[in-house]
Scaffold this active site. Structure first.
Site, mmCIF file in Angstrom:
data_model
loop_
_atom_site.group_PDB
_atom_site.id
_atom_site.type_symbol
_atom_site.label_atom_id
_atom_site.label_comp_id
_atom_site.label_asym_id
_atom_site.label_seq_id
_atom_site.Cartn_x
_atom_site.Cartn_y
_atom_site.Cartn_z
ATOM 1 N N HIS A 168 0.810 -1.219 0.000
ATOM 2 C CA HIS A 168 0.000 0.000 0.000
ATOM 3 C C HIS A 168 0.843 1.270 0.000
ATOM 4 O O HIS A 168 0.329 2.355 -0.270
ATOM 5 C CB HIS A 168 -0.995 -0.001 1.167
ATOM 6 C CG HIS A 168 -0.406 0.280 2.511
ATOM 7 N ND1 HIS A 168 -0.085 -0.709 3.420
ATOM 8 C CD2 HIS A 168 -0.084 1.443 3.130
ATOM 9 C CE1 HIS A 168 0.392 -0.166 4.525
ATOM 10 N NE2 HIS A 168 0.410 1.145 4.368
ATOM 11 N N ASN A 212 5.150 5.004 9.092
ATOM 12 C CA ASN A 212 5.860 3.822 9.582
ATOM 13 C C ASN A 212 5.623 2.612 8.690
ATOM 14 O O ASN A 212 6.382 1.631 8.744
ATOM 15 C CB ASN A 212 5.412 3.456 10.993
ATOM 16 C CG ASN A 212 6.155 4.202 12.077
ATOM 17 O OD1 ASN A 212 5.569 4.996 12.797
ATOM 18 N ND2 ASN A 212 7.462 3.959 12.183
ATOM 19 N N SER A 213 4.578 2.647 7.884
ATOM 20 C CA SER A 213 4.222 1.488 7.063
ATOM 21 C C SER A 213 5.397 1.030 6.211
ATOM 22 O O SER A 213 6.036 1.842 5.537
ATOM 23 C CB SER A 213 3.048 1.841 6.146
ATOM 24 O OG SER A 213 1.868 2.016 6.890
ATOM 25 N N GLY A 221 -10.276 -24.322 -2.079
ATOM 26 C CA GLY A 221 -11.552 -24.147 -2.765
ATOM 27 C C GLY A 221 -12.737 -24.413 -1.866
ATOM 28 O O GLY A 221 -13.672 -25.106 -2.244
ATOM 29 N N VAL A 222 -12.691 -23.861 -0.650
ATOM 30 C CA VAL A 222 -13.801 -24.013 0.285
ATOM 31 C C VAL A 222 -14.128 -22.663 0.916
ATOM 32 O O VAL A 222 -13.282 -21.769 0.977
ATOM 33 C CB VAL A 222 -13.469 -25.016 1.422
ATOM 34 C CG1 VAL A 222 -13.299 -26.411 0.872
ATOM 35 C CG2 VAL A 222 -12.230 -24.586 2.193
ATOM 36 N N VAL A 223 -15.354 -22.535 1.371
ATOM 37 C CA VAL A 223 -15.757 -21.416 2.222
ATOM 38 C C VAL A 223 -15.907 -21.978 3.626
ATOM 39 O O VAL A 223 -16.586 -22.992 3.824
ATOM 40 C CB VAL A 223 -17.081 -20.790 1.752
ATOM 41 C CG1 VAL A 223 -17.540 -19.709 2.726
ATOM 42 C CG2 VAL A 223 -16.921 -20.187 0.360
ATOM 43 N N ILE A 224 -15.248 -21.355 4.577
ATOM 44 C CA ILE A 224 -15.238 -21.882 5.946
ATOM 45 C C ILE A 224 -15.828 -20.870 6.911
ATOM 46 O O ILE A 224 -15.972 -19.687 6.582
ATOM 47 C CB ILE A 224 -13.809 -22.255 6.392
ATOM 48 C CG1 ILE A 224 -12.895 -21.019 6.313
ATOM 49 C CG2 ILE A 224 -13.260 -23.416 5.580
ATOM 50 C CD1 ILE A 224 -11.501 -21.255 6.893
ATOM 51 N N ASP A 240 0.148 -7.633 1.453
ATOM 52 C CA ASP A 240 0.584 -6.239 1.563
ATOM 53 C C ASP A 240 2.108 -6.139 1.578
ATOM 54 O O ASP A 240 2.688 -5.348 2.331
ATOM 55 C CB ASP A 240 -0.001 -5.577 2.816
ATOM 56 C CG ASP A 240 0.093 -4.050 2.761
ATOM 57 O OD1 ASP A 240 0.209 -3.503 1.641
ATOM 58 O OD2 ASP A 240 0.067 -3.411 3.834
#
Length: 472
Positions: free
Chosen positions: A112, A214-215, A271-274, A142
């Site tokens: 970013h 600081n990033s 390939g799953v939604v948890i 990031d």
């Protein structure tokens, strides 16, 4: 004699207090040598980006960003365009930090800090400036890798973030608000933190003062080794409030190595939604305690589907490493190379079993959405207080389902209490697959009372398990 004794007691007490103060002072670390050795490799990063000017500044009117959208759009439409219809441009600038990891000029920072930049400048401690080339960036973690031309440049020492312990002293060097080489210290508050919308980084939480600028800067341990990249803060004021988060250096270097070799990052994908396993779900699935990652959805033709993972499975470990929180799973799988075979321990229908499957490669866009809808059909009453109907063939095709029922009306009872809505699709009830209204009614009639019951619901393409209890 009493006066002498009193004087002796007072002096002895003063001596004890002095010794205690000295002992306490000895326990506090001295950071001066660390800062002297590490500072030369910490850099300031500034970027420039050409963006469309809102034109208001040219007319002497303040910036539009603080205006409500309706008024902002009105003013922007009213601004005269440049000749040829081109939108005027202005130059946006940003500041951040970074650190040199190789003497030939590779620099690590946050994505970013340099995202969408047209020019990146790296300023060294001796005030010299070098133009940097973006080798690659990974928005999911990031992390960004830069390269400047140079030889024998000062470098940081890299540490082991896995060896870092909660309570250990850490130190940050960066450029908050543009103040170069500012040093702040604190301790490690927690490890393995998961933040909203940040699925692939087990953040290091500290109380080191971190502010804008600081990033991208380094987080050091007491041995002067970089253990993290300062990335985010939690704030309600815009400034530091005691909660800062750093990307573990082992995660960052894994990304950096891939960016250096190929310019992109490949990470493991199931390939799953948890979803999280709470106490009620744990009871519903026969678990001793809330733990693991509950599979709410399996992507068609994905690695999990090919490996035999099913909706309703609770993933308890990956290659023997326990999954305590559901957020642990993306961290574990994401670091694996696509094609790697893993052994998953899962809880299924009250028993435990092991599933071996090959991890896939995460697609560029892993946010898969599905839609639901259809025409009204006859209603069906049940103990849940909801009227349901069978899915049409068109709905099944669009949702990629072989069965299920769609809610037509919520009449009250448990359905209303858990927030079910018309259009929700129910695919599982009490750990049983629902393929039709008839099956749904049969399962609903046999539901136990005063015990947590699970239900899998599909809403706007996202699946999740919820729990409820039926009274006597």
């Amino acid at each position: 004699m009493k006066m002498v004794r009193s004087w002796f007691v007072a002096m002895f007490g003063l001596w004890l207090a002095t010794q205690a103060a000295m002992a306490q002072a000895v326990d506090l670390p001295d950071f001066t040598q660390l800062v002297e050795q590490a500072s030369p490799a910490v850099v300031n990063i500034s970027t420039r980006q050409k963006v469309p000017a809102n034109g208001i500044s040219q007319l002497g009117i303040p910036d539009l960003e603080g205006l409500p959208p309706m008024f902002r759009e009105f003013f922007e439409r009213s601004i005269p365009r440049a000749p040829g219809g081109r939108q005027p441009q202005r130059e946006a600038q940003s500041l951040g930090s970074g650190f040199i990891i190789s003497d030939d000029g590779y620099v690590l920072t946050n994505n970013h800090v340099v995202a969408d930049a047209d020019e990146i400048m790296v300023r060294l401690p001796d005030r010299s400036e070098l133009e940097a080339k973006l080798i690659g960036a990974d928005p999911r973690t990031d992390v960004a890798l830069l390269k400047v031309e140079g030889k024998n440049l000062p470098t940081v020492k890299l540490g082991d973030s896995n060896a870092l312990k909660v309570g250990a002293w850490v130190l940050a060097i960066g450029s908050p608000f543009g103040f170069d080489h500012s040093v702040t210290t604190g301790i490690v508050s927690a490890k393995g933190r998961s933040l909203p919308n940040e699925n692939y980084v087990p953040f290091i939480q500290t109380d080191v003062a971190i502010n804008p600028g600081n990033s991208g800067g380094p987080l050091f341990n007491l041995d002067g080794e970089v253990v993290g990249i300062n990335s985010q803060i939690f704030t309600r004021s815009g400034g530091f409030m005691g909660l800062s988060f750093a990307i573990p250096i082992d995660v960052a270097m894994n990304v950096a190595d891939q960016l250096k070799k190929t310019g992109k990052v490949d990470r493991g994908w199931l390939g799953v939604v948890i979803q999280e396993v709470n106490r009620d779900l744990a009871e519903s699935f026969g678990l001793e305690r809330p733990a693991g990652a509950l599979v709410a959805q399996v992507m068609e033709d994905g690695p999990a589907a090919k490996g035999g993972l099913q909706v309703g499975d609770v993933i308890l470990s990956v290659d023997g490493q326990p999954v305590i929180m559901s957020a642990d799973l993306p961290h574990m799988v994401g670091t694996l190379k696509p094609g790697t075979k893993v052994v998953l321990e899962v809880a299924r229908e009250g028993s435990r079993q092991k599933i071996t499957l090959a991890v896939g490669s995460m697609p560029a866009d892993d946010d898969q959405q599905m839609a639901s809808g259809g025409n009204a059909v006859p209603k069906s009453d049940n103990r849940l207080g909801a009227s349901v109907s069978d899915l049409t063939s068109q709905q099944k095709k669009s949702l990629e389902l072989s069965g299920g029922v769609v809610i037509r009306e919520v009449q009250g009872g448990p359905a209303a209490m858990v927030g079910l809505r018309p259009g929700d699709v129910i695919t599982h009830l009490n750990n049983q697959s629902i393929d039709s209204v008839a099956t749904f009614d049969k399962v609903a009639k046999s539901l136990p009372t005063n015990r947590s019951v699970s239900m899998r619901v599909l809403r706007e393409g996202r699946a999740s398990f919820i729990t409820f209890k039926l009274g006597e």
